[in-house]
Design a protein around this motif. Structure first.
Motif, mmCIF file in Angstrom:
data_model
loop_
_atom_site.group_PDB
_atom_site.id
_atom_site.type_symbol
_atom_site.label_atom_id
_atom_site.label_comp_id
_atom_site.label_asym_id
_atom_site.label_seq_id
_atom_site.Cartn_x
_atom_site.Cartn_y
_atom_site.Cartn_z
ATOM 1 N N PHE A 1 -9.016 15.627 -13.536
ATOM 2 C CA PHE A 1 -7.814 14.982 -13.416
ATOM 3 C C PHE A 1 -7.747 13.618 -13.069
ATOM 4 N N HIS A 2 -6.512 13.235 -13.696
ATOM 5 C CA HIS A 2 -6.443 11.798 -13.521
ATOM 6 C C HIS A 2 -4.828 11.511 -13.545
ATOM 7 N N ALA A 3 -4.337 10.506 -12.654
ATOM 8 C CA ALA A 3 -2.945 10.428 -12.469
ATOM 9 C C ALA A 3 -2.886 8.999 -11.843
ATOM 10 N N GLU A 4 -1.584 8.401 -11.953
ATOM 11 C CA GLU A 4 -1.141 7.407 -11.411
ATOM 12 C C GLU A 4 0.451 7.102 -11.247
ATOM 13 N N GLU A 5 0.805 6.492 -10.121
ATOM 14 C CA GLU A 5 1.840 6.241 -9.954
ATOM 15 C C GLU A 5 2.264 4.791 -9.703
ATOM 16 N N PRO A 6 3.603 4.173 -9.980
ATOM 17 C CA PRO A 6 3.772 2.571 -9.492
ATOM 18 C C PRO A 6 3.557 2.522 -8.130
ATOM 19 N N SER A 7 3.134 1.367 -7.901
ATOM 20 C CA SER A 7 2.805 1.054 -6.492
ATOM 21 C C SER A 7 4.027 0.424 -5.556
ATOM 22 N N LEU A 8 4.158 1.072 -4.310
ATOM 23 C CA LEU A 8 4.927 0.589 -3.461
ATOM 24 C C LEU A 8 4.200 0.351 -2.189
ATOM 25 N N GLY A 9 4.790 -0.956 -1.393
ATOM 26 C CA GLY A 9 4.080 -1.135 -0.196
ATOM 27 C C GLY A 9 2.782 -2.064 -0.180
ATOM 28 N N VAL A 10 2.475 -2.354 -1.406
ATOM 29 C CA VAL A 10 1.079 -3.105 -1.770
ATOM 30 C C VAL A 10 1.680 -4.571 -2.147
ATOM 31 N N ARG A 11 0.992 -5.492 -1.544
ATOM 32 C CA ARG A 11 1.080 -6.883 -2.309
ATOM 33 C C ARG A 11 0.020 -7.648 -2.231
ATOM 34 N N ARG A 12 -0.221 -8.171 -2.966
ATOM 35 C CA ARG A 12 -1.617 -8.989 -3.710
ATOM 36 C C ARG A 12 -2.942 -8.080 -3.158
ATOM 37 N N GLY A 13 -2.782 -6.838 -3.400
ATOM 38 C CA GLY A 13 -3.949 -6.040 -3.264
ATOM 39 C C GLY A 13 -4.035 -5.636 -1.755
ATOM 40 N N VAL A 14 -2.964 -5.779 -1.032
ATOM 41 C CA VAL A 14 -2.942 -5.487 0.529
ATOM 42 C C VAL A 14 -2.114 -4.645 0.886
ATOM 43 N N VAL A 15 -2.357 -3.603 1.813
ATOM 44 C CA VAL A 15 -1.135 -2.709 2.194
ATOM 45 C C VAL A 15 -0.239 -3.231 3.098
ATOM 46 N N ILE A 16 0.989 -3.353 2.832
ATOM 47 C CA ILE A 16 1.758 -4.077 3.895
ATOM 48 C C ILE A 16 2.855 -2.786 4.302
ATOM 49 N N ASP A 17 2.984 -1.772 3.627
ATOM 50 C CA ASP A 17 3.642 -0.853 4.393
ATOM 51 C C ASP A 17 3.005 0.483 4.344
ATOM 52 N N VAL A 18 2.446 0.976 5.294
ATOM 53 C CA VAL A 18 1.671 2.173 5.382
ATOM 54 C C VAL A 18 2.375 3.365 4.899
ATOM 55 N N ASP A 19 3.568 3.541 5.368
ATOM 56 C CA ASP A 19 4.558 4.813 5.108
ATOM 57 C C ASP A 19 4.466 4.952 3.569
ATOM 58 N N LYS A 20 5.101 3.811 2.822
ATOM 59 C CA LYS A 20 5.189 3.969 1.364
ATOM 60 C C LYS A 20 4.009 4.321 0.677
#
Length: 228
Positions: free
Chosen positions: A31-50
């Motif tokens: 299995f392989h899949a991807e989703e557009p990223s939300l809550g990540v800025r410049r490689g850093v998680v800034i919104d844990v819930d998203k």
């Protein structure tokens, strides 16, 4: 044996699931899949819930398509908060026959790790021995079993800003997953791209991403520099 990798990036979050059968060296991608990223800025998680919600979406798709219940993952860590520093340590060889043991190597690596002065709120991610020195003779890659009275080492230490690392961990845990290991993105890239011979000869891997670019430099088989 099911192995799951999670890649949390600035533009997308990816999941890869492989299986490995006993006696076989190759992996089979199931299995392989991807989703557009939300809550990540410049490689850093800034919104844990998203980030956690996107991981859950990927997990739900994986469980439906593979029929497997995914409970644990290997995950990357990125961002310009990751830094590297060199450090040295020294111990006396403990055995009466002056033979360097695995315990001596573990002790000298711990001494070198303790000797480094990290910025406030930073935590060691990984340590990479660059060389061992026995009674003043350097350039030794494998010290175990050699004889001497004084064992020294020079290591490269990768560290990260603890609040950013905790955000990453929390996002994965909130998705109902356990973390088997956290791997710096540039180390993961170099493991895929470079052969051991290329690392011996000397090579640099530049990974140009949507939010950050990672550089890892190898010489004589060892990581000698990393920058994000």
């Amino acid at each position: 044996k099911i192995i799951t990798g999670l890649d949390i990036g600035s533009s997308s979050i990816k999941i890869l699931i492989v299986t490995k059968k006993n006696g076989e060296s190759n992996f089979e991608v199931i299995f392989h899949a991807e989703e557009p990223s939300l809550g990540v800025r410049r490689g850093v998680v800034i919104d844990v819930d998203k980030v956690s919600r996107i991981i859950q979406i990927l997990l739900d798709r994986a469980r439906v398509e593979t029929g497997q219940k995914i409970t644990s993952v290997f995950v990357n860590i990125g961002g310009s908060h990751i830094s590297c520093a060199s450090s040295r340590g020294m111990v006396a060889v403990s055995r009466a026959d002056r033979s360097v043991s695995k315990e001596d190597i573990d002790r000298v690596l711990q001494e070198a790790a303790k000797a480094v002065s990290l910025p406030s709120n930073n935590e060691i991610l990984e340590t990479f021995p660059k060389e061992f020195i026995i009674d003043g003779v350097g350039g030794i890659k494998t010290a175990e079993g050699l004889q001497g009275g004084r064992l020294e080492t020079e290591i490269l230490i990768l560290s990260s800003f603890l609040p950013y690392k905790n955000n990453l961990i929390q996002a994965v845990l909130d998705a109902g997953l356990q973390i088997l290991d956290i791997v710096p993105s540039s180390i993961a890239s170099s493991s895929v791209v470079l052969s051991q011979r290329q690392k011996e000869l000397g090579a640099a891997v530049l990974d140009i991403g949507a939010g950050t670019s990672d550089l890892a430099v190898f010489e004589e088989g060892d990581l000698i520099h990393l920058a994000v």
